[in-house]
Design a protein around this motif. Structure first.
Motif, PDB file in Angstrom:
ATOM      1  N   LYS A   1      12.932  -2.399  15.359  1.00  0.00           N
ATOM      2  CA  LYS A   1      12.516  -0.964  15.849  1.00  0.00           C
ATOM      3  C   LYS A   1      11.468  -1.210  16.875  1.00  0.00           C
ATOM      4  O   LYS A   1      10.856  -0.311  17.665  1.00  0.00           O
ATOM      5  N   LYS A   2      10.777  -2.387  16.980  1.00  0.00           N
ATOM      6  CA  LYS A   2       9.525  -2.593  17.787  1.00  0.00           C
ATOM      7  C   LYS A   2       8.358  -1.597  17.701  1.00  0.00           C
ATOM      8  O   LYS A   2       7.845  -1.270  18.527  1.00  0.00           O
ATOM      9  N   LEU A   3       8.115  -1.410  16.101  1.00  0.00           N
ATOM     10  CA  LEU A   3       6.944  -0.535  15.942  1.00  0.00           C
ATOM     11  C   LEU A   3       5.748  -1.294  15.901  1.00  0.00           C
ATOM     12  O   LEU A   3       5.899  -2.425  15.777  1.00  0.00           O
ATOM     13  N   VAL A   4       4.692  -0.623  16.163  1.00  0.00           N
ATOM     14  CA  VAL A   4       3.277  -1.321  16.075  1.00  0.00           C
ATOM     15  C   VAL A   4       3.091  -1.651  14.590  1.00  0.00           C
ATOM     16  O   VAL A   4       2.445  -2.932  14.324  1.00  0.00           O
ATOM     17  N   ARG A   5       3.237  -1.043  13.558  1.00  0.00           N
ATOM     18  CA  ARG A   5       2.887  -1.270  12.119  1.00  0.00           C
ATOM     19  C   ARG A   5       3.688  -0.543  11.054  1.00  0.00           C
ATOM     20  O   ARG A   5       4.535   0.501  11.222  1.00  0.00           O
ATOM     21  N   LEU A   6       3.321  -1.088   9.982  1.00  0.00           N
ATOM     22  CA  LEU A   6       3.831  -0.390   8.569  1.00  0.00           C
ATOM     23  C   LEU A   6       2.560   0.116   8.079  1.00  0.00           C
ATOM     24  O   LEU A   6       1.544  -0.513   7.948  1.00  0.00           O
ATOM     25  N   LEU A   7       2.587   1.360   7.620  1.00  0.00           N
ATOM     26  CA  LEU A   7       1.204   2.081   6.940  1.00  0.00           C
ATOM     27  C   LEU A   7       1.753   2.990   5.690  1.00  0.00           C
ATOM     28  O   LEU A   7       2.698   3.188   5.646  1.00  0.00           O
ATOM     29  N   GLY A   8       0.717   3.089   4.832  1.00  0.00           N
ATOM     30  CA  GLY A   8       0.931   3.925   3.899  1.00  0.00           C
ATOM     31  C   GLY A   8      -0.367   3.996   2.754  1.00  0.00           C
ATOM     32  O   GLY A   8      -1.047   3.255   3.038  1.00  0.00           O
ATOM     33  N   GLY A   9      -0.521   5.187   2.006  1.00  0.00           N
ATOM     34  CA  GLY A   9      -1.728   5.251   1.231  1.00  0.00           C
ATOM     35  C   GLY A   9      -1.205   4.860  -0.035  1.00  0.00           C
ATOM     36  O   GLY A   9      -0.173   5.204  -0.711  1.00  0.00           O
ATOM     37  N   GLY A  10      -1.917   3.870  -0.541  1.00  0.00           N
ATOM     38  CA  GLY A  10      -1.706   3.253  -1.873  1.00  0.00           C
ATOM     39  C   GLY A  10      -2.486   3.832  -3.115  1.00  0.00           C
ATOM     40  O   GLY A  10      -3.723   3.972  -2.856  1.00  0.00           O
ATOM     41  N   ARG A  11      -1.933   4.413  -3.898  1.00  0.00           N
ATOM     42  CA  ARG A  11      -2.530   4.977  -5.171  1.00  0.00           C
ATOM     43  C   ARG A  11      -3.334   3.673  -5.809  1.00  0.00           C
ATOM     44  O   ARG A  11      -3.062   2.623  -5.549  1.00  0.00           O
ATOM     45  N   MET A  12      -4.828   4.058  -6.355  1.00  0.00           N
ATOM     46  CA  MET A  12      -5.536   3.233  -7.091  1.00  0.00           C
ATOM     47  C   MET A  12      -5.717   3.568  -8.628  1.00  0.00           C
ATOM     48  O   MET A  12      -6.735   3.929  -8.781  1.00  0.00           O
ATOM     49  N   PRO A  13      -4.491   3.337  -9.187  1.00  0.00           N
ATOM     50  CA  PRO A  13      -4.495   3.962 -10.517  1.00  0.00           C
ATOM     51  C   PRO A  13      -5.583   3.284 -11.683  1.00  0.00           C
ATOM     52  O   PRO A  13      -5.850   3.656 -12.540  1.00  0.00           O
TER      53      PRO A  13
END
Length: 233
Positions: A145-157
Protein backbone atom coordinates in the motif's frame (compact mmCIF):
# COMPACT_ATOMS: atom_id res chain seq x y z
CA UNK A 1 -8.20 -4.26 -2.82
CA UNK A 2 -5.56 -6.98 -2.72
CA UNK A 3 -6.35 -9.69 -0.20
CA UNK A 4 -3.70 -11.84 1.44
CA UNK A 5 -3.08 -15.55 1.03
CA UNK A 6 0.17 -17.32 1.80
CA UNK A 7 0.69 -21.07 2.21
CA UNK A 8 3.89 -22.59 3.58
CA UNK A 9 5.30 -24.77 6.37
CA UNK A 10 6.53 -24.15 9.89
CA UNK A 11 8.39 -26.68 12.01
CA UNK A 12 7.05 -28.17 15.22
CA UNK A 13 10.42 -29.42 16.44
CA UNK A 14 11.50 -31.48 13.39
CA UNK A 15 8.05 -31.96 11.87
CA UNK A 16 6.88 -29.70 9.00
CA UNK A 17 3.36 -28.41 9.64
CA UNK A 18 1.25 -26.71 6.94
CA UNK A 19 0.32 -23.10 7.64
CA UNK A 20 -1.96 -20.62 5.87
CA UNK A 21 -2.06 -16.87 6.46
CA UNK A 22 -5.20 -15.31 5.01
CA UNK A 23 -7.75 -12.59 5.61
CA UNK A 24 -10.36 -13.55 8.18
CA UNK A 25 -14.07 -13.54 7.33
CA UNK A 26 -17.42 -13.70 9.10
CA UNK A 27 -17.11 -17.49 9.24
CA UNK A 28 -14.16 -17.09 11.62
CA UNK A 29 -15.77 -14.76 14.15
CA UNK A 30 -16.74 -17.30 16.83
CA UNK A 31 -13.29 -18.86 16.77
CA UNK A 32 -11.57 -15.46 16.86
CA UNK A 33 -13.48 -14.50 20.01
CA UNK A 34 -12.51 -17.83 21.58
CA UNK A 35 -8.86 -17.13 20.73
CA UNK A 36 -9.10 -13.75 22.47
CA UNK A 37 -10.38 -15.40 25.65
CA UNK A 38 -7.43 -17.81 25.62
CA UNK A 39 -4.86 -15.10 24.92
CA UNK A 40 -6.11 -12.47 27.36
CA UNK A 41 -7.38 -14.17 30.53
CA UNK A 42 -8.05 -12.20 33.73
CA UNK A 43 -6.91 -9.76 34.99
CA UNK A 44 -7.18 -8.52 31.37
CA UNK A 45 -10.74 -7.08 31.04
CA UNK A 46 -13.01 -9.49 29.17
CA UNK A 47 -14.97 -6.59 27.70
CA UNK A 48 -11.89 -5.82 25.61
CA UNK A 49 -12.14 -9.14 23.79
CA UNK A 50 -13.53 -8.85 20.26
CA UNK A 51 -17.27 -8.79 19.67
CA UNK A 52 -18.95 -9.57 16.37
CA UNK A 53 -19.74 -5.93 15.55
CA UNK A 54 -16.07 -5.04 15.87
CA UNK A 55 -15.00 -7.99 13.74
CA UNK A 56 -17.63 -7.09 11.12
CA UNK A 57 -16.16 -3.59 10.93
CA UNK A 58 -12.66 -5.02 10.47
CA UNK A 59 -13.60 -7.09 7.43
CA UNK A 60 -15.85 -4.37 5.97
CA UNK A 61 -13.72 -1.26 6.47
CA UNK A 62 -10.18 -2.61 6.04
CA UNK A 63 -10.15 -6.32 5.10
CA UNK A 64 -6.47 -6.09 4.09
CA UNK A 65 -5.67 -5.38 7.73
CA UNK A 66 -7.63 -8.35 9.11
CA UNK A 67 -5.56 -11.52 8.88
CA UNK A 68 -5.48 -14.87 10.61
CA UNK A 69 -3.24 -17.91 10.62
CA UNK A 70 -4.21 -21.57 10.39
CA UNK A 71 -1.98 -24.43 11.53
CA UNK A 72 -2.89 -27.73 9.89
CA UNK A 73 -6.45 -26.45 9.44
CA UNK A 74 -6.85 -25.08 12.98
CA UNK A 75 -7.29 -21.33 13.48
CA UNK A 76 -4.36 -20.40 15.70
CA UNK A 77 -4.20 -16.61 15.79
CA UNK A 78 -5.10 -13.26 14.26
CA UNK A 79 -3.75 -9.79 13.67
CA UNK A 80 -5.81 -6.66 13.01
CA UNK A 81 -4.82 -3.18 11.85
CA UNK A 82 -6.23 0.07 10.51
CA UNK A 83 -4.77 3.06 8.69
CA UNK A 84 -4.21 6.39 10.46
CA UNK A 85 -2.11 9.51 10.02
CA UNK A 86 0.73 9.75 12.54
CA UNK A 87 2.70 12.75 13.82
CA UNK A 88 5.91 12.14 15.80
CA UNK A 89 5.29 15.39 17.68
CA UNK A 90 1.98 14.13 19.07
CA UNK A 91 2.43 10.54 20.17
CA UNK A 92 0.10 10.56 23.17
CA UNK A 93 -3.06 8.52 22.64
CA UNK A 94 -4.98 5.66 24.15
CA UNK A 95 -5.79 2.34 22.50
CA UNK A 96 -9.47 3.27 22.62
CA UNK A 97 -8.89 6.60 20.86
CA UNK A 98 -6.73 5.39 18.01
CA UNK A 99 -8.72 2.21 17.32
CA UNK A 100 -12.19 3.68 18.00
CA UNK A 101 -12.57 1.16 20.87
CA UNK A 102 -11.65 -1.60 18.42
CA UNK A 103 -14.44 -0.73 15.97
CA UNK A 104 -12.00 1.09 13.57
CA UNK A 105 -14.71 3.46 12.30
CA UNK A 106 -11.91 6.05 12.22
CA UNK A 107 -9.97 4.05 9.60
CA UNK A 108 -8.45 6.51 7.09
CA UNK A 109 -7.99 4.84 3.67
CA UNK A 110 -5.44 7.53 2.71
CA UNK A 111 -3.57 7.34 6.03
CA UNK A 112 0.22 7.01 6.03
CA UNK A 113 0.51 4.49 8.88
CA UNK A 114 -0.78 0.98 9.44
CA UNK A 115 -1.59 0.84 13.15
CA UNK A 116 -1.81 -2.55 14.84
CA UNK A 117 -5.02 -2.94 16.81
CA UNK A 118 -4.39 -6.44 18.15
CA UNK A 119 -2.28 -9.56 17.75
CA UNK A 120 -3.32 -12.85 19.32
CA UNK A 121 -1.84 -16.36 19.14
CA UNK A 122 -3.31 -19.31 21.00
CA UNK A 123 -0.94 -20.28 23.84
CA UNK A 124 -0.52 -23.87 22.63
CA UNK A 125 0.81 -22.62 19.27
CA UNK A 126 3.20 -19.96 20.53
CA UNK A 127 6.38 -21.97 20.07
CA UNK A 128 5.88 -22.00 16.30
CA UNK A 129 6.70 -18.32 15.67
CA UNK A 130 3.25 -17.52 14.30
CA UNK A 131 3.07 -13.99 15.72
CA UNK A 132 6.22 -12.99 13.88
CA UNK A 133 4.90 -14.52 10.65
CA UNK A 134 1.67 -12.52 10.89
CA UNK A 135 3.63 -9.35 11.67
CA UNK A 136 5.75 -9.94 8.58
CA UNK A 137 2.54 -10.39 6.57
CA UNK A 138 1.48 -6.92 7.75
CA UNK A 139 4.84 -5.55 6.61
CA UNK A 140 3.93 -6.88 3.17
CA UNK A 141 0.66 -4.89 3.36
CA UNK A 142 2.57 -1.74 4.35
CA UNK A 143 4.85 -2.16 1.33
CA UNK A 144 2.02 -3.06 -1.05
CA UNK A 145 0.00 0.00 0.00
CA UNK A 146 3.12 2.23 -0.05
CA UNK A 147 2.61 3.37 3.53
CA UNK A 148 5.33 5.06 5.58
CA UNK A 149 5.30 2.74 8.56
CA UNK A 150 3.68 0.13 10.73
CA UNK A 151 3.04 1.28 14.29
CA UNK A 152 1.41 0.07 17.47
CA UNK A 153 1.43 0.30 21.23
CA UNK A 154 3.04 -2.73 22.83
CA UNK A 155 1.92 -3.90 26.26
CA UNK A 156 4.78 -4.33 28.73
CA UNK A 157 3.37 -7.02 31.02
CA UNK A 158 6.67 -7.64 32.77
CA UNK A 159 6.88 -4.06 34.00
CA UNK A 160 4.70 -4.49 37.10
CA UNK A 161 7.37 -6.75 38.59
CA UNK A 162 9.88 -3.87 38.67
CA UNK A 163 7.61 -0.80 38.65
CA UNK A 164 8.60 0.11 42.20
CA UNK A 165 12.30 0.38 41.32
CA UNK A 166 12.43 1.75 37.76
CA UNK A 167 10.56 4.01 35.35
CA UNK A 168 9.03 2.66 32.13
CA UNK A 169 11.88 4.33 30.20
CA UNK A 170 14.47 2.58 32.37
CA UNK A 171 12.63 -0.71 31.86
CA UNK A 172 12.76 -0.36 28.08
CA UNK A 173 16.46 0.53 28.18
CA UNK A 174 17.06 -2.67 30.18
CA UNK A 175 15.18 -4.61 27.52
CA UNK A 176 17.27 -3.04 24.75
CA UNK A 177 20.48 -3.96 26.59
CA UNK A 178 19.29 -7.53 27.04
CA UNK A 179 19.34 -7.25 30.83
CA UNK A 180 15.61 -8.04 30.99
CA UNK A 181 13.04 -9.74 28.78
CA UNK A 182 9.38 -8.85 28.36
CA UNK A 183 6.83 -11.26 26.84
CA UNK A 184 5.49 -8.62 24.45
CA UNK A 185 8.19 -5.98 23.93
CA UNK A 186 11.00 -8.51 23.43
CA UNK A 187 8.77 -10.33 20.93
CA UNK A 188 8.16 -7.09 19.01
CA UNK A 189 11.89 -6.35 18.96
CA UNK A 190 12.44 -9.80 17.45
CA UNK A 191 9.87 -8.86 14.79
CA UNK A 192 11.93 -5.85 13.74
CA UNK A 193 9.96 -3.18 15.59
CA UNK A 194 11.75 -0.21 17.19
CA UNK A 195 10.59 1.65 20.33
CA UNK A 196 10.00 5.37 19.74
CA UNK A 197 8.24 6.45 22.94
CA UNK A 198 6.31 5.59 26.08
CA UNK A 199 2.56 6.21 26.15
CA UNK A 200 0.83 6.69 29.51
CA UNK A 201 -2.68 5.43 30.25
CA UNK A 202 -2.71 3.53 26.97
CA UNK A 203 -4.90 0.70 28.15
CA UNK A 204 -6.46 -0.52 31.39
CA UNK A 205 -3.74 -3.08 32.04
CA UNK A 206 -2.50 -3.80 35.55
CA UNK A 207 0.49 -5.85 34.40
CA UNK A 208 1.80 -2.92 32.34
CA UNK A 209 0.79 -0.30 34.92
CA UNK A 210 -1.32 1.13 32.06
CA UNK A 211 1.80 2.02 30.03
CA UNK A 212 2.64 0.96 26.48
CA UNK A 213 5.73 1.23 24.31
CA UNK A 214 5.00 2.80 20.93
CA UNK A 215 6.89 0.64 18.44
CA UNK A 216 7.51 1.27 14.76
CA UNK A 217 8.59 -0.55 11.62
CA UNK A 218 9.47 1.82 8.78
CA UNK A 219 8.79 0.87 5.18
CA UNK A 220 12.30 0.51 3.71
CA UNK A 221 10.91 1.42 0.27
CA UNK A 222 9.26 4.66 1.45
CA UNK A 223 11.61 6.98 3.33
CA UNK A 224 10.24 10.23 1.92
CA UNK A 225 7.73 11.10 4.67
CA UNK A 226 8.24 11.67 8.35
CA UNK A 227 11.25 11.36 10.59
CA UNK A 228 11.96 8.89 13.32
CA UNK A 229 11.82 9.95 16.93
CA UNK A 230 12.63 8.23 20.17
CA UNK A 231 11.14 10.59 22.75
CA UNK A 232 13.76 9.84 25.35
CA UNK A 233 14.14 6.07 24.93
Amino acid sequence: MALYLSEFYVFDQDKPVPVIIRNYTQDDFDELIQIQSECFPPPFPSDLWWNKEQLSNHVMRFPEGAICIEVDGILAGSLTGLCVNFDYNHIEHTWEEITDHGYIKNHIPSGDTLYIVDISVRPKFRKLGLGKLMMEAMYHVVIQKKLVRLLGGGRMPGYHKVADIMTPEQYVKKLLKGDLKDPVITFLLRCGRTPIGIVENYLEDEESSNYAVLMEWKNPFNQTKGESGNNGI
